[in-house]
Design an enzyme around this catalytic site. Structure first.
Site, PDB file in Angstrom:
ATOM      1  N   CYS A   4       0.848  -1.198   0.000  1.00  0.00           N
ATOM      2  CA  CYS A   4       0.000   0.000   0.000  1.00  0.00           C
ATOM      3  C   CYS A   4       0.885   1.249   0.000  1.00  0.00           C
ATOM      4  O   CYS A   4       1.689   1.453   0.913  1.00  0.00           O
ATOM      5  CB  CYS A   4      -0.921   0.008   1.217  1.00  0.00           C
ATOM      6  N   CYS A   7       0.534   3.444   3.169  1.00  0.00           N
ATOM      7  CA  CYS A   7       1.164   2.813   4.343  1.00  0.00           C
ATOM      8  C   CYS A   7       2.674   2.966   4.260  1.00  0.00           C
ATOM      9  O   CYS A   7       3.340   3.201   5.282  1.00  0.00           O
ATOM     10  CB  CYS A   7       0.781   1.335   4.421  1.00  0.00           C
ATOM     11  N   ASP A  30       0.142  16.581  -1.656  1.00  0.00           N
ATOM     12  CA  ASP A  30      -0.111  15.735  -2.828  1.00  0.00           C
ATOM     13  C   ASP A  30       0.999  15.958  -3.851  1.00  0.00           C
ATOM     14  O   ASP A  30       1.428  17.085  -4.093  1.00  0.00           O
ATOM     15  CB  ASP A  30      -1.483  16.071  -3.429  1.00  0.00           C
ATOM     16  N   HIS A  46      -4.457   1.225   8.244  1.00  0.00           N
ATOM     17  CA  HIS A  46      -4.909   0.993   6.872  1.00  0.00           C
ATOM     18  C   HIS A  46      -6.410   0.723   6.852  1.00  0.00           C
ATOM     19  O   HIS A  46      -6.876  -0.271   7.402  1.00  0.00           O
ATOM     20  CB  HIS A  46      -4.169  -0.186   6.223  1.00  0.00           C
ATOM     21  N   ASN A  86     -12.519  10.337  -2.322  1.00  0.00           N
ATOM     22  CA  ASN A  86     -12.971   9.500  -3.431  1.00  0.00           C
ATOM     23  C   ASN A  86     -13.040   8.062  -2.946  1.00  0.00           C
ATOM     24  O   ASN A  86     -12.170   7.613  -2.181  1.00  0.00           O
ATOM     25  CB  ASN A  86     -11.985   9.595  -4.601  1.00  0.00           C
ATOM     26  N   GLY A  92     -13.448   7.584  -8.464  1.00  0.00           N
ATOM     27  CA  GLY A  92     -12.143   8.078  -8.901  1.00  0.00           C
ATOM     28  C   GLY A  92     -11.016   7.788  -7.929  1.00  0.00           C
ATOM     29  O   GLY A  92      -9.957   8.414  -7.982  1.00  0.00           O
ATOM     30  N   THR A  94      -7.815   6.196  -6.651  1.00  0.00           N
ATOM     31  CA  THR A  94      -6.678   5.497  -7.273  1.00  0.00           C
ATOM     32  C   THR A  94      -5.761   4.853  -6.239  1.00  0.00           C
ATOM     33  O   THR A  94      -5.047   3.911  -6.558  1.00  0.00           O
ATOM     34  CB  THR A  94      -5.845   6.444  -8.162  1.00  0.00           C
ATOM     35  N   HIS A  97      -6.223   3.430   0.110  1.00  0.00           N
ATOM     36  CA  HIS A  97      -6.035   3.696   1.547  1.00  0.00           C
ATOM     37  C   HIS A  97      -6.808   4.985   1.792  1.00  0.00           C
ATOM     38  O   HIS A  97      -6.506   6.017   1.163  1.00  0.00           O
ATOM     39  CB  HIS A  97      -4.536   3.842   1.859  1.00  0.00           C
ATOM     40  N   HIS A  99      -8.277   8.386   2.313  1.00  0.00           N
ATOM     41  CA  HIS A  99      -7.603   9.683   2.419  1.00  0.00           C
ATOM     42  C   HIS A  99      -8.589  10.796   2.130  1.00  0.00           C
ATOM     43  O   HIS A  99      -9.533  10.631   1.351  1.00  0.00           O
ATOM     44  CB  HIS A  99      -6.395   9.782   1.484  1.00  0.00           C
TER      45      HIS A  99
HETATM   46  P1  5GP Z   1      -7.314   9.450  -5.250  1.00  0.00           P
HETATM   47  O1  5GP Z   1      -7.291   9.566  -6.742  1.00  0.00           O
HETATM   48  O2  5GP Z   1      -7.111   8.004  -4.800  1.00  0.00           O
HETATM   49  O3  5GP Z   1      -8.475  10.099  -4.577  1.00  0.00           O
HETATM   50  O4  5GP Z   1      -6.065  10.287  -4.742  1.00  0.00           O
HETATM   51  C1  5GP Z   1      -4.760   9.801  -4.729  1.00  0.00           C
HETATM   52  C2  5GP Z   1      -3.876  11.002  -4.667  1.00  0.00           C
HETATM   53  O5  5GP Z   1      -2.586  10.560  -4.303  1.00  0.00           O
HETATM   54  C3  5GP Z   1      -3.741  11.755  -6.007  1.00  0.00           C
HETATM   55  O6  5GP Z   1      -4.156  13.100  -5.851  1.00  0.00           O
HETATM   56  C4  5GP Z   1      -2.247  11.618  -6.336  1.00  0.00           C
HETATM   57  O7  5GP Z   1      -1.716  12.788  -6.929  1.00  0.00           O
HETATM   58  C5  5GP Z   1      -1.635  11.341  -4.980  1.00  0.00           C
HETATM   59  N1  5GP Z   1      -0.408  10.567  -5.019  1.00  0.00           N
HETATM   60  C6  5GP Z   1      -0.192   9.427  -5.758  1.00  0.00           C
HETATM   61  N2  5GP Z   1       1.046   8.961  -5.534  1.00  0.00           N
HETATM   62  C7  5GP Z   1       1.631   9.801  -4.636  1.00  0.00           C
HETATM   63  C8  5GP Z   1       2.915   9.837  -4.002  1.00  0.00           C
HETATM   64  O8  5GP Z   1       3.783   8.989  -4.225  1.00  0.00           O
HETATM   65  N3  5GP Z   1       3.155  10.871  -3.141  1.00  0.00           N
HETATM   66  C9  5GP Z   1       2.210  11.829  -2.872  1.00  0.00           C
HETATM   67  N4  5GP Z   1       2.572  12.803  -2.018  1.00  0.00           N
HETATM   68  N5  5GP Z   1       0.998  11.830  -3.448  1.00  0.00           N
HETATM   69  C10 5GP Z   1       0.703  10.821  -4.310  1.00  0.00           C
HETATM   70 ZN    ZN Z   2      -2.463   1.513   3.541  1.00  0.00          ZN
END
Ligand code: 5GP
Ligand code: ZN
Length: 113
Positions: A4, A7, A30, A46, A86, A92, A94, A97, A99
């Site tokens: 993850c 994590c 982000d 988690h 999300n 949406g 991605t 975990h 957040h």
């Molecule tokens: P989701 O699309 O799941 O709601 O948001 C995931 C977020 O994690 C995205 O806004 C993406 O830019 C961010 N993200 C993905 N990989 C990393 C990373 O390695 N470091 C940081 N700081 N943010 C990340």
């Molecule tokens: Zn996790």
């Protein structure tokens, strides 16, 4: 070793720009900001998504919102902000975990979807 991403960020195995941490919560910038301020606020435990909250762990969502209230002060967000979570493919999500995206620093779009 977990696969993850968040994590691993919480464990310090992957570097991040941490802006807040306590016993239950980790918050970091982000990597691809969609607003001048774009912080991810995550429970250290988690939890895959908001669909996995129940009586045993929902207090951790509350802890995330307590952290957000502190970030409003430390990041000077008194003009306002938006919190987004999300969940699932249609939502949406991605990173699997839970957040909370904390978005601020400009007049945000009135459009939510
Ligand atoms: P989701 O699309 O799941 O709601 O948001 C995931 C977020 O994690 C995205 O806004 C993406 O830019 C961010 N993200 C993905 N990989 C990393 C990373 O390695 N470091 C940081 N700081 N943010 C990340
Ligand atoms: Zn996790």
């Amino acid at each position: 070793m977990t696969d993850c991403l968040f994590c691993r960020i919480i464990a310090g195995e992957i570097p991040s720009q941490c802006v807040y941490e306590d016993e239950h919560v980790f918050a970091f910038r982000d990597i691809a900001p969609q607003a001048p301020v774009h912080i991810l606020v995550v429970p250290k435990e988690h939890i895959t998504s908001s669909a996995d909250l129940d009586e045993s762990n929902s207090h951790l969502a509350g802890k995330c919102f307590e952290a957000i209230a502190k970030l409003v002060v430390s990041e000077d967000l008194t003009r306002g902000y938006r919190v987004v979570t999300n969940s699932g493919p249609d939502g949406g999500q991605t990173v699997l975990h839970l957040h909370f995206h904390l978005l601020a620093g400009k007049g945000l779009s009135e459009q939510l979807a």
